[in-house]
Design an enzyme around this catalytic site. Sequence first.
Site, short mmCIF file in Angstrom:
data_model
loop_
_atom_site.label_atom_id
_atom_site.label_comp_id
_atom_site.label_asym_id
_atom_site.label_seq_id
_atom_site.Cartn_x
_atom_site.Cartn_y
_atom_site.Cartn_z
CE LYS A 242 4.61 14.37 14.03
NZ LYS A 242 5.67 13.85 13.18
CG ASP B 185 10.29 6.23 7.34
OD1 ASP B 185 10.25 5.31 6.50
OD2 ASP B 185 9.37 6.45 8.14
CE LYS C 190 6.72 6.08 5.53
NZ LYS C 190 6.12 5.05 6.37
CG ASN D 168 7.40 10.05 5.76
OD1 ASN D 168 6.30 10.21 6.29
ND2 ASN D 168 8.30 9.19 6.22
CG ASP E 111 7.51 11.40 9.90
OD1 ASP E 111 8.22 11.55 10.93
OD2 ASP E 111 6.55 10.63 9.86
CB THR F 295 8.51 2.19 5.67
OG1 THR F 295 8.20 3.34 6.48
CG2 THR F 295 7.23 1.54 5.22
#
Length: 285
Positions: A41, A138, A140, A143, A156, A177
């Site tokens: 990353k 987060d 989801k 991720n 993440d 999100t």
Amino acid sequence: MSSLKRSPHDFVFKQELGNGSYSRVYKAVDKGEPQRVYAVKVCSKRHIINENKVKYVTIEKNTLNLLARAHHPGIVKLHYTFHDEENLYFVLDFAAGGELLALLHRVGRFSEIWARHFIAQLIDTTEFIHSQGVIHRDLKPENVLLHRDGRLMVTDFGTATNVNRDNGDKGASFVGTAEYVSPELLLYNQCEFASDVWALGCMLYQFVQGSPPFRGENELQTFEKIVSLEYPWANNTTGGVVALVRRILTLDPSDRPTLSAIKQDKWFESVDWRNRELLWRGIWQ
Ligand code: ADE
């Protein structure tokens, strides 16, 4: 984590795997050990500073470092970090299957057998993350990455918070999100371990239905649906999974079942939670 300081020159960068507002992820191989594949990353220092993201990048690094020590199979491992004039680099496990969301889009929705296998891994991983004092905030399908053999890895941690550390963030501003955000965050600006449980409930629904439970034409409509607990059941999903999703998606976080209570739900009767190896090997045997 090796004590040897690495640099971008130690890696051959290959194709881009994904990108965010201030980062790009590339497949990369270690020049000294070409059979080792990583996901690197790359975060632009200029963007991080311009967009006020220093706090998030720091949290991500600290959290991944903390979690990497335990070698839990369900978390992308951080192998090295380094920087040059332009960028910060996170060298992470490479997950060959890519995002779980892409798989879900390809197949439409998962059978209950697959949904159970995936959500059981995510419950096991989230329980571990929480045991380290970390709330992901987060969770989801974007991720969650697919590793070999259908094993999932959560990634993440840029919006995570650690309840054991004062990182200048009391765990309560809107991060995450819209579709997976919990009612307590929307109504009381409160974020707790149970908020990750809410997101897991949304994901279980999405696994068996194909799309997340709360989805409006804009974020405001989505938020209104969340706080009024308004979600449809289409398709012929069986009663067991419907009952479990209903149990999890409760507005009051103190009424929401804990992960250990969820593990005892009838729908998970066939899952042997104590046998990690079996849980993670799942339905391939
Ligand atoms: N996309 C984003 N992160 C990734 C990773 N660690 N492996 C594979 N694809 C990714």
